[in-house]
Structure formats: structure tokens, C-alpha cells
Design an enzyme around this catalytic site. Sequence first.
Site, mmCIF file in Angstrom:
data_model
loop_
_atom_site.group_PDB
_atom_site.id
_atom_site.type_symbol
_atom_site.label_atom_id
_atom_site.label_comp_id
_atom_site.label_asym_id
_atom_site.label_seq_id
_atom_site.Cartn_x
_atom_site.Cartn_y
_atom_site.Cartn_z
ATOM 1 N N PRO A 30 -37.746 -26.784 13.663
ATOM 2 C CA PRO A 30 -39.051 -27.400 13.891
ATOM 3 C C PRO A 30 -39.699 -27.967 12.627
ATOM 4 O O PRO A 30 -39.646 -27.343 11.566
ATOM 5 C CB PRO A 30 -39.896 -26.252 14.456
ATOM 6 C CG PRO A 30 -39.212 -25.016 14.055
ATOM 7 C CD PRO A 30 -37.754 -25.348 14.022
ATOM 8 N N ASN A 31 -40.282 -29.143 12.764
ATOM 9 C CA ASN A 31 -41.063 -29.826 11.730
ATOM 10 C C ASN A 31 -40.187 -30.486 10.658
ATOM 11 O O ASN A 31 -40.719 -31.230 9.832
ATOM 12 C CB ASN A 31 -42.072 -28.878 11.061
ATOM 13 C CG ASN A 31 -43.137 -28.408 12.052
ATOM 14 O OD1 ASN A 31 -43.797 -29.238 12.675
ATOM 15 N ND2 ASN A 31 -43.275 -27.109 12.227
ATOM 16 N N ARG A 36 -44.232 -36.108 5.071
ATOM 17 C CA ARG A 36 -45.398 -35.231 5.015
ATOM 18 C C ARG A 36 -45.204 -34.191 3.921
ATOM 19 O O ARG A 36 -44.122 -33.715 3.708
ATOM 20 C CB ARG A 36 -45.586 -34.503 6.360
ATOM 21 C CG ARG A 36 -45.698 -35.395 7.563
ATOM 22 C CD ARG A 36 -47.057 -36.051 7.680
ATOM 23 N NE ARG A 36 -47.040 -37.146 8.652
ATOM 24 C CZ ARG A 36 -47.491 -37.045 9.901
ATOM 25 N NH1 ARG A 36 -48.035 -35.937 10.320
ATOM 26 N NH2 ARG A 36 -47.424 -38.077 10.725
ATOM 27 N N TYR A 51 -42.059 -30.535 -0.160
ATOM 28 C CA TYR A 51 -40.725 -30.744 0.387
ATOM 29 C C TYR A 51 -39.990 -31.941 -0.207
ATOM 30 O O TYR A 51 -38.864 -32.229 0.179
ATOM 31 C CB TYR A 51 -40.811 -30.906 1.916
ATOM 32 C CG TYR A 51 -41.249 -29.649 2.612
ATOM 33 C CD1 TYR A 51 -40.341 -28.623 2.874
ATOM 34 C CD2 TYR A 51 -42.570 -29.457 2.999
ATOM 35 C CE1 TYR A 51 -40.731 -27.463 3.514
ATOM 36 C CE2 TYR A 51 -42.969 -28.293 3.634
ATOM 37 C CZ TYR A 51 -42.055 -27.298 3.891
ATOM 38 O OH TYR A 51 -42.445 -26.143 4.513
ATOM 39 N N ASN A 57 -31.042 -24.963 9.057
ATOM 40 C CA ASN A 57 -32.360 -24.788 8.432
ATOM 41 C C ASN A 57 -33.305 -24.496 9.580
ATOM 42 O O ASN A 57 -33.745 -25.407 10.285
ATOM 43 C CB ASN A 57 -32.802 -26.063 7.694
ATOM 44 C CG ASN A 57 -34.157 -25.850 7.026
ATOM 45 O OD1 ASN A 57 -34.918 -24.969 7.426
ATOM 46 N ND2 ASN A 57 -34.452 -26.653 6.014
ATOM 47 N N ALA A 111 -39.615 -22.559 10.552
ATOM 48 C CA ALA A 111 -40.418 -21.366 10.841
ATOM 49 C C ALA A 111 -39.750 -20.424 11.836
ATOM 50 O O ALA A 111 -40.103 -19.250 11.897
ATOM 51 C CB ALA A 111 -41.797 -21.771 11.362
ATOM 52 N N HIS A 137 -38.511 -16.824 10.979
ATOM 53 C CA HIS A 137 -39.330 -15.634 10.812
ATOM 54 C C HIS A 137 -39.590 -14.859 12.096
ATOM 55 O O HIS A 137 -40.164 -13.786 12.066
ATOM 56 C CB HIS A 137 -40.645 -16.038 10.142
ATOM 57 C CG HIS A 137 -40.410 -16.915 8.962
ATOM 58 N ND1 HIS A 137 -39.574 -16.561 7.926
ATOM 59 C CD2 HIS A 137 -40.811 -18.171 8.672
ATOM 60 C CE1 HIS A 137 -39.506 -17.544 7.052
ATOM 61 N NE2 HIS A 137 -40.236 -18.533 7.482
ATOM 62 N N ASP A 187 -29.671 -13.889 18.068
ATOM 63 C CA ASP A 187 -28.693 -13.419 19.057
ATOM 64 C C ASP A 187 -27.654 -14.496 19.368
ATOM 65 O O ASP A 187 -26.483 -14.180 19.614
ATOM 66 C CB ASP A 187 -29.412 -13.037 20.360
ATOM 67 C CG ASP A 187 -29.937 -11.607 20.308
ATOM 68 O OD1 ASP A 187 -29.838 -10.978 19.244
ATOM 69 O OD2 ASP A 187 -30.457 -11.128 21.333
ATOM 70 N N GLU A 231 -27.401 -20.268 6.309
ATOM 71 C CA GLU A 231 -28.829 -20.589 6.467
ATOM 72 C C GLU A 231 -29.319 -21.298 5.208
ATOM 73 O O GLU A 231 -29.005 -20.892 4.091
ATOM 74 C CB GLU A 231 -29.609 -19.285 6.685
ATOM 75 C CG GLU A 231 -31.082 -19.483 6.973
ATOM 76 C CD GLU A 231 -31.807 -18.170 7.264
ATOM 77 O OE1 GLU A 231 -31.123 -17.132 7.430
ATOM 78 O OE2 GLU A 231 -33.043 -18.171 7.306
ATOM 79 N N HIS A 268 -32.815 -23.098 3.279
ATOM 80 C CA HIS A 268 -34.239 -23.433 3.205
ATOM 81 C C HIS A 268 -34.455 -24.310 1.978
ATOM 82 O O HIS A 268 -33.960 -23.981 0.892
ATOM 83 C CB HIS A 268 -35.097 -22.172 3.110
ATOM 84 C CG HIS A 268 -35.099 -21.351 4.349
ATOM 85 N ND1 HIS A 268 -35.956 -21.571 5.391
ATOM 86 C CD2 HIS A 268 -34.306 -20.323 4.731
ATOM 87 C CE1 HIS A 268 -35.707 -20.708 6.362
ATOM 88 N NE2 HIS A 268 -34.712 -19.929 5.992
ATOM 89 N N ARG A 323 -43.297 -18.009 -1.381
ATOM 90 C CA ARG A 323 -44.378 -18.550 -0.553
ATOM 91 C C ARG A 323 -45.121 -17.424 0.188
ATOM 92 O O ARG A 323 -45.133 -16.302 -0.281
ATOM 93 C CB ARG A 323 -43.795 -19.586 0.419
ATOM 94 C CG ARG A 323 -43.134 -20.750 -0.360
ATOM 95 C CD ARG A 323 -42.582 -21.814 0.546
ATOM 96 N NE ARG A 323 -43.651 -22.508 1.267
ATOM 97 C CZ ARG A 323 -43.442 -23.338 2.300
ATOM 98 N NH1 ARG A 323 -42.215 -23.560 2.722
ATOM 99 N NH2 ARG A 323 -44.454 -23.932 2.903
ATOM 100 N N ARG A 380 -43.069 -15.534 5.144
ATOM 101 C CA ARG A 380 -41.845 -16.314 4.964
ATOM 102 C C ARG A 380 -40.759 -15.538 4.195
ATOM 103 O O ARG A 380 -39.638 -16.023 4.045
ATOM 104 C CB ARG A 380 -42.140 -17.614 4.205
ATOM 105 C CG ARG A 380 -43.024 -18.576 4.967
ATOM 106 C CD ARG A 380 -42.984 -19.972 4.369
ATOM 107 N NE ARG A 380 -44.175 -20.711 4.697
ATOM 108 C CZ ARG A 380 -44.312 -21.456 5.808
ATOM 109 N NH1 ARG A 380 -43.329 -21.574 6.650
ATOM 110 N NH2 ARG A 380 -45.441 -22.085 6.052
#
Lengths: 146, 146, 146, 146, 146, 146, 146, 146, 146, 146, 146, 146
Positions: free
Chosen positions: C14-15, C22, C27, C78, C81, C84, C91, C102, C104, C111, C115
Amino acid sequence: MSQPKKSVLVINGPNLNLLGTREPAIYGTETLEDVEQRVRRRAAELGCEVDFRQSNLEGEIVTWIQTAGDYYDAVILNPGAFAHYSYAISDAVTAGSVRLVEVHITNIHAREEFRHRSVIAPVAVGMICGLGTLGYELALEAAVRC
Amino acid sequence: MSQPKKSVLVINGPNLNLLGTREPAIYGTETLEDVEQRVRRRAAELGCEVDFRQSNLEGEIVTWIQTAGDYYDAVILNPGAFAHYSYAISDAVTAGSVRLVEVHITNIHAREEFRHRSVIAPVAVGMICGLGTLGYELALEAAVRC
Amino acid sequence: MSQPKKSVLVINGPNLNLLGTREPAIYGTETLEDVEQRVRRRAAELGCEVDFRQSNLEGEIVTWIQTAGDYYDAVILNPGAFAHYSYAISDAVTAGSVRLVEVHITNIHAREEFRHRSVIAPVAVGMICGLGTLGYELALEAAVRC
Amino acid sequence: MSQPKKSVLVINGPNLNLLGTREPAIYGTETLEDVEQRVRRRAAELGCEVDFRQSNLEGEIVTWIQTAGDYYDAVILNPGAFAHYSYAISDAVTAGSVRLVEVHITNIHAREEFRHRSVIAPVAVGMICGLGTLGYELALEAAVRC
Amino acid sequence: MSQPKKSVLVINGPNLNLLGTREPAIYGTETLEDVEQRVRRRAAELGCEVDFRQSNLEGEIVTWIQTAGDYYDAVILNPGAFAHYSYAISDAVTAGSVRLVEVHITNIHAREEFRHRSVIAPVAVGMICGLGTLGYELALEAAVRC
Amino acid sequence: MSQPKKSVLVINGPNLNLLGTREPAIYGTETLEDVEQRVRRRAAELGCEVDFRQSNLEGEIVTWIQTAGDYYDAVILNPGAFAHYSYAISDAVTAGSVRLVEVHITNIHAREEFRHRSVIAPVAVGMICGLGTLGYELALEAAVRC
Amino acid sequence: MSQPKKSVLVINGPNLNLLGTREPAIYGTETLEDVEQRVRRRAAELGCEVDFRQSNLEGEIVTWIQTAGDYYDAVILNPGAFAHYSYAISDAVTAGSVRLVEVHITNIHAREEFRHRSVIAPVAVGMICGLGTLGYELALEAAVRC
Amino acid sequence: MSQPKKSVLVINGPNLNLLGTREPAIYGTETLEDVEQRVRRRAAELGCEVDFRQSNLEGEIVTWIQTAGDYYDAVILNPGAFAHYSYAISDAVTAGSVRLVEVHITNIHAREEFRHRSVIAPVAVGMICGLGTLGYELALEAAVRC
Amino acid sequence: MSQPKKSVLVINGPNLNLLGTREPAIYGTETLEDVEQRVRRRAAELGCEVDFRQSNLEGEIVTWIQTAGDYYDAVILNPGAFAHYSYAISDAVTAGSVRLVEVHITNIHAREEFRHRSVIAPVAVGMICGLGTLGYELALEAAVRC
Amino acid sequence: MSQPKKSVLVINGPNLNLLGTREPAIYGTETLEDVEQRVRRRAAELGCEVDFRQSNLEGEIVTWIQTAGDYYDAVILNPGAFAHYSYAISDAVTAGSVRLVEVHITNIHAREEFRHRSVIAPVAVGMICGLGTLGYELALEAAVRC
Amino acid sequence: MSQPKKSVLVINGPNLNLLGTREPAIYGTETLEDVEQRVRRRAAELGCEVDFRQSNLEGEIVTWIQTAGDYYDAVILNPGAFAHYSYAISDAVTAGSVRLVEVHITNIHAREEFRHRSVIAPVAVGMICGLGTLGYELALEAAVRC
Amino acid sequence: MSQPKKSVLVINGPNLNLLGTREPAIYGTETLEDVEQRVRRRAAELGCEVDFRQSNLEGEIVTWIQTAGDYYDAVILNPGAFAHYSYAISDAVTAGSVRLVEVHITNIHAREEFRHRSVIAPVAVGMICGLGTLGYELALEAAVRC
């Protein structure tokens, strides 16, 4: 044919060099030398050999434990305050694959909250606490017999 | 005019001197020397220089990191168990103002609870974990390129 | 006889569709398309194939990961959010039996408190964080080589 | 007959060797030598003697504190990050039976959460924090007068 | 041309009106008047002016601190038990924009758990504790000099 | 020259589609359509425009908020239960850089423990809760005026 | 004139009646009778007397400990799972004023979280754990000698 | 006059579409279709009707549960990992006023810590866990009979 | 026959007397008098009466709220820092049986951890926070209309 | 050749002897005898045998479970309040190596906080709760069939 | 010669001035005056004197308790909500060295979580709660007799 | 016509059989027989009847309380250490529907942390602690009068 003698390394951590001379009300009046002598006597009875070391440096204890498995059958460790936060020593026990018995002269469960938990105990064979300096002798017997 | 070569200091913390010889099921069979060699090969490809150090002594690592900024463009640190409690190393990173990439051979998030948190990570540029000794190579590239 | 090319699926949560447009201060200015291009270049160097997907829907990511093992050698995720709190994705990784790295972009340990913990990390092979979009390239190399 | 001069040992822990040269925005521009000089001036005014030591090694500080009681009337300790986890130093204070005043240049209560707690403070006579390097002078007066 | 004298307001919180007459084993035998006198002597040496106030009412202390900045260069506050829960006083310090040094006669870190944390400390310049009533004198010097 | 009308997007999260028809004792008898009508009347009074959307899908709400800033001056969000764990929505608010006012019909602080904390609130401009469906009207005024 | 023989009561708590017959991988193959025999042999060597009792009833153990001080010089207690919650037994130890050594066959610190804490340990003289059934023998020596 | 047949909706959450094909050691070899068949057989015996749905999308399950009360007498929900954080589903159960029995194939209390708590359980009629796929049959009987 | 005008008591807690003159960056430049004027204008529009009081004394606010129900239809309370610990005010709201709307100028959920929780909120009708001084106007409308 | 009948022991813990006569609003009006009869009927249908026992004594239940494995194929246990703290019963289940299904008449997850956790559940095969006395029947089927 | 009458000060804290007139379902219908009368009758029976005071101001109660020891043999305090956070009152009890019995009309252990703990109880002689206004009479007898 | 005499059952839990003979410094020198006599005298004054029982067995106390409601108007229970973990006794109080007053001779709030909480108190009418054996008399009056 006779079996070779077992050998055990006894390591004392920070502040145990002061044993017997400071805070006798808590730790008794025996010095670390006295402890060494009584453990040596017990070793003679049990037919094993013991070496003694003390250090206030966490890294030095890490190094001793890493290689203890090459020279000794077991380690007896009184980690002093390192018991409560030294994951480096804990990792050394695992990495060194040596059988280790943890000893505390006082009953750590009857003292300050932070002393109730030992981060080394989970990787030790077992722990003896609160039995005074006799605890070293009992740990020696455990190191040799079990 | 050619740009001067970048240089990186690789520091390994407590018990990593045993790499490859102990607990191969968890840490693999490469020794720290093997890791050094593969990182040197990668350094050659990336056109940078690397130095290697290992210590079981927290204070020695603190001192190395304090002055690393004067001689190196970045530090790669595998803090071992110090990751989980050495605020002294954490402060040294901040004080030394050096760019530091933290590396762990194993996935610290998949092991014991106490290994999930690194007190050094918040002051590092970033962290690589769980990718075996390849993690050192990747950290080197990150140290040089980003 | 030549070995078949390895293939890797890169999933962004997401995002991350907003990447580069943005909050560039945090980022960076690269868009997700820029990231895709640099990863494709690296894939060419490494001799592997990559596919890219992005979704804001947790359930869609769950479905992708479930079947990824049938078509890909590894997944780079990635999770944004979702890292978390999405035990459903966690699963799916276990159920899908796929090797997952993974990533990030930022150092999640530096942060907000929430997080610092990823519920996906314990089932991932490893994690790379804080190394910017280079982290995707390094994850690709890890996915292919280790 | 005149009373013998009191003597005080000032110990600075990890990273304080960098004082004044790193992070001046937080720690100011005075070096540890500057601090030593201003404390020596204050000692002269108060009619006492001071010695200065610094170490990044926890075990070395443990050893200094163990025997400080034999040579000094009091110890002033800025434990740096050791404040937050070194139970070994805490035990040394108790074992060495020396009067110890803890000093922090910055206000540890206004910084990161982990700095709010000192495991040494409970065994110290008292603590001064946040008053900059003047804190050393005030600690000296406290060590001599109360 | 001479610089105007600095002036400092000393505020004592709840139960400190009993100083010296109750619990002398913990708080000593000096009364609050004795403290005032020794601080006035020190003020004379430092060339500054001091005012003294005491209140058991949280709101009264809030009001004093709000306006202290208009009349004083700094405030010395012994908040007594208010240290541990009065966010209203904490807010007054921030709102009043006055430099405040927190003083505790006893070592709050060596007493009950609830006394270990001061909610005022994070907005104070610094804190002095455990140095007895001398702490007020040292706080005065800090208020005037740093 | 007249100023362009402000426009506001009102988003309702999971289960709010049932408003008025289920659990009227807690949520009242107004349906979401009734709420839309009263908010449109208020919008007319305030001279602004409003759009209404509802979704049970977290990812859909994430997407709406991401782009809301391109079409609306502000967002009013009743996140329902997502308030308590959707960091993805929280990140979308930050990423989308849109001014967002959070609304809850009931007083979340007077209900179950898990409802006391909203992970979206820290990135919202402000929150209104417990004032029934009037809360939407007040949020609209806040969105337009402050 | 000869000193009277010391006598020790050995109490085993819930489930220890199954020793040796169930879960031998964890608790070994010795039965409680075997333990009794080896402890009796040791008692003969140490010149003391021992009695053995076992109960699954907390209240019965409470009663035994209450009056143990009237008939025995010390108690050795393996409280089994009662270690982790029986404050009634803990109070009986205090009330009965008897010297008690706690024994656990396994290393409770290396097992489930709930086993790490013993509520009886703080009122015991000391604890031995992880040394198998040899722990009973060592406890006997401690009970007699220290 | 005959009573109308009861009807029950069986909802399976994320990753349960993989049942039987992945992780058979934990979840067994029955597929979700097998489960459907055995539940349909039981439904025939009990004289009730069942519908089956599966989704990886939280919002879709929310919608199903909201309206289930209009078409079914009860819902059987295996929420998978949503059990541990989906307050949106929990709210849907309350809002939809439908009788819901929660089922888990495995014993969630014997697995990872985070699985011990279900946020849906407090609003369910009851829960069955650890009894394998038989749990669905038992839940059906409970849904129909109690 | 006309309905009697509603009347509302607006109470401001500790430090709000400084509004507008201190910390304008956080609290804005409006004084409490400005707030009073804008609320009075809104009251005129809404056809109700308002009274204003401010106190730094917790007990005084307790007393005002106890009897507010006898003279006012509702209370608007900005409790300032009392929000976070004054159970006495919380009890007064319950005891006084008055409808109370809690207002905070800033978004308490986006500030320090201790401000996230209000012990008064659970007994209030609702809360408005983060909407600046407009929050008072909105609270007035809520107090009068809902 | 016919298979021998399976046999199941049903144990009810403290206060369940009062079933049906006390607190019928929570536990229903069936007595324990009623439960026994309905379970016996079900046993007849399932072709198995059942025995029933009830005790308020933790130690008695420990003893029953220890030996249950010698005489029964499974145990059904409603531990009542012992569920929440009796590690002795938990250990007996492990030690006795008997298959045990835990039953609670009420939904323990919807009651007081302390009832949410069962220390016996982790060693049980599974748990049924909230389905009233039907839960015993379902547990019997589970005990016999899975 | 007759012994002088004992005298007891009864202090009621915040909101107790409303006793009997507000929330009679919880606190009963007796007013504080009624309580005074019944306590005076009991005092007459016990042959002691009583004074009554009530305040909503924490600081006023602090002051009363500080000096109570000079005029009274004991204090009976119903601290109301101050019980849960007023360390200032707790300190006043210690500082004033007066025997204090704490009384609560309701059973604080059966109400909200925050009421379960009294910070005053540890310095009181004892506490009586849940016995209604009779608790004041019993406290008086305790104050006089034990 | 005269009202029948009220009758009260006084139950003392584990270790209270030792009252007066052990730890007199904490519990006083009165034996349980002395307590019985003084309570019987008080009962005579109050015109009620009392029975006395003591047990170290939790289950026995559970049984007594279950049926107490059939024979007594109230129960006075000093649960000793059972107060802190016996949910079985707590449930018996609820199940038995008997009015119960909890008594502790010492002030449990001034002792070890684990004694601060009673799991029985929430289901008791009220609690008296810290008032010595007089507490039994006061509890009797409360049991009879309120």
C-alpha cells in the site's frame, strides 16, 4: 585402563575479585583464593582438575568460554552482574558448545528485581544459587558427574 | 581526473571469530577469512578498499567506530549480540558521524525474542539480515553506492 | 546444458504507487517505474527475470503470494504498512512455501515505534531496510544467489 | 593541625573522549581537557585534589571504581551510555563502598526513552544532569562538601 | 557599566514546609528557613537575588511558574511529590518559557519505584538530586552561570 | 472576484453502510443517507461541495485518500474499526498530503479498551467523537474554516 | 560427646510421583524410588537422616512445611508446577521458619516462559536446577553443610 | 406442520483456499472441498442447509457477515489470521446481529503467542479449535442445535 | 410559547490563561478573551447563553462542575493537562450528572505519549481536538443541539 | 472381529457441582446430572463408554489425569477456574500422555479478562467454549472420532 | 485517674460533599451530614472526640494531614479519587507521622481498573472498603482501639 | 415476634492455623483461638452466632463457601495467600451467592507487590485490611449490620 582425569575451568566475573574483603555481610568472608582452595580440595576428592580465572572484562570472558571446550570438560561460571545482560557471553556458551554450570553465591531470586533473570541460564546446563561458596563445590560435582 | 577509491571498514563483533567452525547449521561453514575473501573480491569489482577487524571487547569496537570516520567512507558492522544492548556502540556511531550499515548473517526477527530489537539499528543507515554471508557483499555495495 | 533462468516476483504494498511523487524528502524522487527499470537492469546483469506488481489490497497480495511459488523462484516484498499488522500476509508466505525477501526503502528501526516490528519478517528469508531503492537490487541478488 | 586535602577521582565513560570535537550542538565545544582544567580550577578553590581518567572499556571502569575507595574520598562518574545497562559498574560502586556522584552533561530525561533510566543512580549518592560541563564542578563541590 | 543582578525564584512544593522537623533521618535537620539562609549566603557570593515560596497547592505553583519569566531569570523548583504526576506544572514550565532547574534533596532513583520518574524533568534545564540541601546552592549556581 | 468553492470528500469505513438499521441504541436511527442529506444542507450553508463514499475494503479507502488531495480541499473520515489498526490508511493520509478530520459517531474513549486508540489520529488535523451524526457537520465546518 | 545427626525432609510436589515412567526424554528414567535410594546413600555418607514425601495436594504440602521446623533441620522441596503460583507454599516456608532448598530436575530457565519464575525461590535458602536427580544429592549436602 | 429447514453460511478466511495442498503436516490433507463435502453430509443428517464461501479480502467477509442475518440462521467462520486483528469483522458480527460460531482447525492456544487471542471470539457465540476439520461439523451442530 | 434559552458553562483549566501570549506556534495568537468573544458571537447565533471561567486549581474546577448541572444545560471543558490524571474532575462529571463536551485546541493524539489518553473523556459526551479555537464553537453547537 | 469400545473420562472441576442450581442466567438450568445423562445418550449413539467425576480439589484432578491414560482413550475436562492458573493440571496432562479436550460451557473470551487465557489449552488437543452443555457432547464426538 | 479522651479527625476528599444527593444507587442516600451524625454517635459510645472536614483541594488535605498529628490521635481519610494519584497526600501521611485509616464507601476492587490501586494505602495503617458508610464507624473503632 | 439470630461463618485460609505462634512481629501474638474468642464475645454483643473453620486446602474452602449460603447469613473470609490467585474460591463466592467480607490482618497494600491484588475482593461485599485481629470483629459487625 584408567580413564583420563576430567578437567573443569572455573570463571568468575566482575567484582568477584573483591570476594571476602567487601560486603562480607552479603558475600561472606571467604576470599576468592579461599574458594579456589576449597574447590581444589573437592577436585582432589572427585579426581578431577580445575583451573581458575577472574575478569572484569566481558570480552575476555567471551574469549575464554569460546575455547574452553577445546581444553576442558566443563565450565563453572559465576557471571556476577553479567548474568543479567551479557548476551555476548550467552552466545559464547552456545558457540563454544561447552557444558556450563552457572553459580551464584547469593540467592538472586531474593534480591533486586533485575537480578531475578539470568540471560545465561537458558544456555547453561543448570544453575546453583544461594548456597554460598559451597555452590562452587556442588557445581564441580555436577560438572564431573552429570 | 579519477575519483579517489572509497574505503570501508568491516567490523565483526563478539563470537564471530568462530564463524564457520561452530554451529554451521545456523551460521554456515564459511569462516570469517572466507567472508573476508569474498568481500575483497566484491570490493575489487566495486573499485573500493576494505579493512577487516574483529573483537569480543565492546570498548574496542567503540574506539574503532569513533575514529572510523577519519579514515573510512563507511563502516559495515556485524555487532553480534552487542546489537541488543550496547548503547555505547550506538553512541559511538552517532558521535563518530560515520555512515554505518548493520549486517546480521541470520534473520534476527526469526530467532529469540531478545534478538528482534537492535539498539544500533536506529543510528545505522540501514540493516541487512538473514541473507547469510552474502549480506556483507550487499552491505558493501550499499556502503559504496548509496 | 544451460540452467533455466531464475524468475522473481516483486510485490509492492500500500501507498508505494505514490513513490517519488509524494514525500520525496523521505522516500526519494524515484518513482515505482524508475525502481522497476533499475531492478530490470540488475536482473539482466544477474541473468534472471522479474515481474512487478503493486496493490493497496491486503487480500490481493495474499493471493499473489499463495501462488507465487508455482511460477517464481522467489518473491521480493515491500509490504509497506502491512508489515506491521498483516498476519494474513505472514500466513500466506508460510502457506505458499515461497522464498521471500522483505525490503523497506527507509530504515524502519529509525522511525515511529510501531514501524520497528514486522510481523512478516519472522517468515521471510531476510530483510533489507534503510538502503533506499538500491535495497530492491540487493534483494534481487539475494533472491537469486543465496 | 590542618586537615588533609580531600581527593576525588573523575571517571568519564565511553565516547566522552570525543567531547567538544563531535556533536557540539548537543555536548558543547569544550573538550574533555577543557573540562579537566575547569574542574582543576574549582578543585583549587575548594582545596581538594582531582584525578582524571577516561575509558571505553566497561571492565576497566569497574576495576577503577573497585579500588577508588582506597585512594580517593569520592568518585565523580559520567558513565555515558553505560548508565543505562552496566550492572557491573553498579555492583562495583556497591562493592567498592566509595561515595559516587553521577554526572550527565545533557538532561537525560529530555532525550530518548532508554536514557531516562540509570542503573547506576540507585547506588550513587546523587545525580546532576543537564547542567552542561558545569555539572562536573558542582559534583566536585558536592563530593567534597556533603 | 555594570550588568544588572540576576534574580532567581526558589519554589518548594508539597510537604517541604515540614523540612527538618519531620523525618530527619531522610531529609536531615535543616528547616526550610535554614535552607533559605544558606541559599541567600550563596546568592550573595554569586551576586544574585533570590526569592523563596512554598505551597502545597498545585495550582498556586502553576501560577507562580507562569509569570516567573517576567520577574526572574530562572526558577529553582523542588516539586516534591508533584514531580511524579503534575503535568499541569510541566505545562506551566513550557508555557512560561522560564529556565527551571529541578532539585530533590534525596536521591529519587534510590527510593520507591514511583519516584524514579519526574514528569517535570523533561522540560527542565537539568536536575540535581541526592545531594541534600546543598543541591539548592548548586542549582543556584547553575541557574546563574549556565 | 469570487473565491472558488471548497470541496470536501466524506469517507465512511467498514460497517457504516449499516448505520441506522442496526444497533440503533448505540448508533442512532439515522441512515448513512440521512447523514449525507444533513451534511449536504450544512455544505450549502457553508458554501462548499461534498462527495460521499463508503467502503468495507481498507485498500479502497487507501486509494481514495491517496488521490483526494488532487480533487478535494479536505477529507472527513469515519474509519470505523480501521481506526484501531490500519497503518495503511494512516500512511495514505501522510502520503496523500491531504487535510483530514477524523470523525466517530460514538465516544470511542467510553467503549472497549481497543477503541481508545486511533492509529489514524496522529496524522489527522483533529478528531471529533461522541457527538453523534452532528459530528459530521462540525467536521465539515472545521474542514472548511480552519 | 557426639553431635546429634541432622535430619532433612524431602518433599516432592505434583506429578513427581510419575518420575521415570513418563516423559523419560525430559525427566530421565530414574523413578522417585530410585531418587530416594540415591539420596539415602548420600545421607549415609553425610551422616544425616532423610524422610521422603510426595503429594499432588498443595494444602498437604503447606501443612508438612508448617511443622517441618519442629522435626527437621531443613527441607528439600521440588515443588513441581506449584513453584510458579503457590504463594500458600511460599507463605508456609516463611511461617514455618524452616531452612528450605528448592530443587528442579530440569533447567526451568530453558523451558516455557511461565517456568522461569518461582514464587517460592525468594523465601528459599537457594535453588538448584537443571542438574537432574543429582540435584537432590547436592541439595542434601547444602542442607546439611551450609 | 413441519418446521422450515435451518440454513448456515460457512465462511473461510485468508489462506484457507490452500487447505490440504500446503502444510499438510499442520493442517492435514483434506482440501476445502473435502471439508465442504463432509459438512454437507452432516448438514443432511442434521436436516439443515449450508452455503460455503472463501475470501482473502477482509472487506468482502465484512460484507458477507453484515447481511448473513437476512438469509441464514447462523454463520460458521474460520477467520484464519484475521482472527487476531480484524476489528472490522468483529464489528460486522455485532452489527449484523447474526449468531456466529468461530472455528479453527488447529489449537491456536498451542501455537505462536499472537495466535492465542482472537478479537472475534468475544462477539461470537462460542469457539471450537484444535479438533481438525471435524470442528466444522461440530460447529454446524452447535449452530443448528444451541 | 417560546422555549427558554439554553445556557452553557465554558471552563478552561491550567495554563489556558496564557493562551495567545505564550507558545503561539502551538496554540495560536488568540487570547482566552478572543476565544470568549468568538464563542459569545456563536452563542448569539445559536440563541444560547454562555459563561466563562478559568482556573489553575483542580479543586476549584471540581466544585464548578459539581454544581454546574443546577445552573447550566451543559459544560464545555478544556481541562488542559488535568485531562491526563485528574480522576477527581472525572468523578465530578459523573457526580454532577452534567452533560460535558471536552475540547482540546491541539491534536492530543499527535503530541507526547502521555497526552494521548484523557481520563475525563470516558465520562464526557464527546471530545473535539485539534481544530484550534474553532473547537470551542463546535463544542457549543454540540452542547446546544445534540 | 469387532473393535473394542472407546472409553472417555469426563472430569468437571471446581464449582461445577453447582451447575443448574446456581447462576442459571449464565450457566443454564441443567444440572451436572442432566449433563451426564445427555452425554451418556450421545455416548450410546457413538458406541463408546463414559465415566464422570467432579472435584473441587486441584490435586485430586491431577491424580485422575495422571492415570487416565491407563484406563481411558481420552479425557474431557471442564477445568472451571483452574483453567486460568493450574499449571499442576497442565503438567499432569503432559505427564499422563492422555488426549484431552477442554470444554467451557460459557464463552470464556467474552467474560472477565482473567478468563481469556487457559494454561491448560496449550497441552490439550483442542478446546470448545461458549456452546453450553452441548459442548460436552461435541467434545465426546471429537474425543472418539478425531 | 481518668485517661484523656482520644480524638480523631475525619477528612473527606473531592466530591464527597455530594454524598447522598447524587448517584444514590452507588453511594446510598445518606448525606455527609448523616455520616457525621452516625460517626458522632459511635464516638460517644467509644468515648472519643471527632472532627469533620471536607475539601476538593488536594493541597488543603495535605496541609490538614501534616498537622493532624499535633491535635489528633488518628485520621480517618476517605480520599475519593485522590486515592489513585495523590502522592502528595501519601507523602503528607508519612511526613505527618499520624496514624491514618483509609475508608472507601464502595468496594474499589469491584469498580474500574484505575480504582483498584490506592497510592495512599501503603502508608495507611489499614483500609476499609465496600462496607458503605458503616465503614466510617468501623474505622473510628479501629482508630481508637488498635 | 423476635427476629431470628443472624449467623456468620468465619473461614481462615492457609497458614492462619499458625497465627500467634509464628512471625509474631508481623501477625501479633494472638492465636486463632484467641481470635475466635474475641469474635464470639463480639457476636454475643451483636446478638448473632458464629462458626469457625480453617483449612490449608483450597478445594475445601471452595466447598464450604458453596453451601454457606444455605446455613449462614454471611461469610467472613481471611483467604491468606489464596487471595492472590484462587479464582476457584472467587467463583465459589459468586456461585454460592453468599455475602462475603474479606479480612486481612496485615495491610496487604504495604507488603510485597503480589499481595496488593486480591482476586476475591471484586466479588466480596468489601474488604478490611491492616487493622490486626480487630478486623475480624469489624467484619462481623459489617456482616450483621450492612
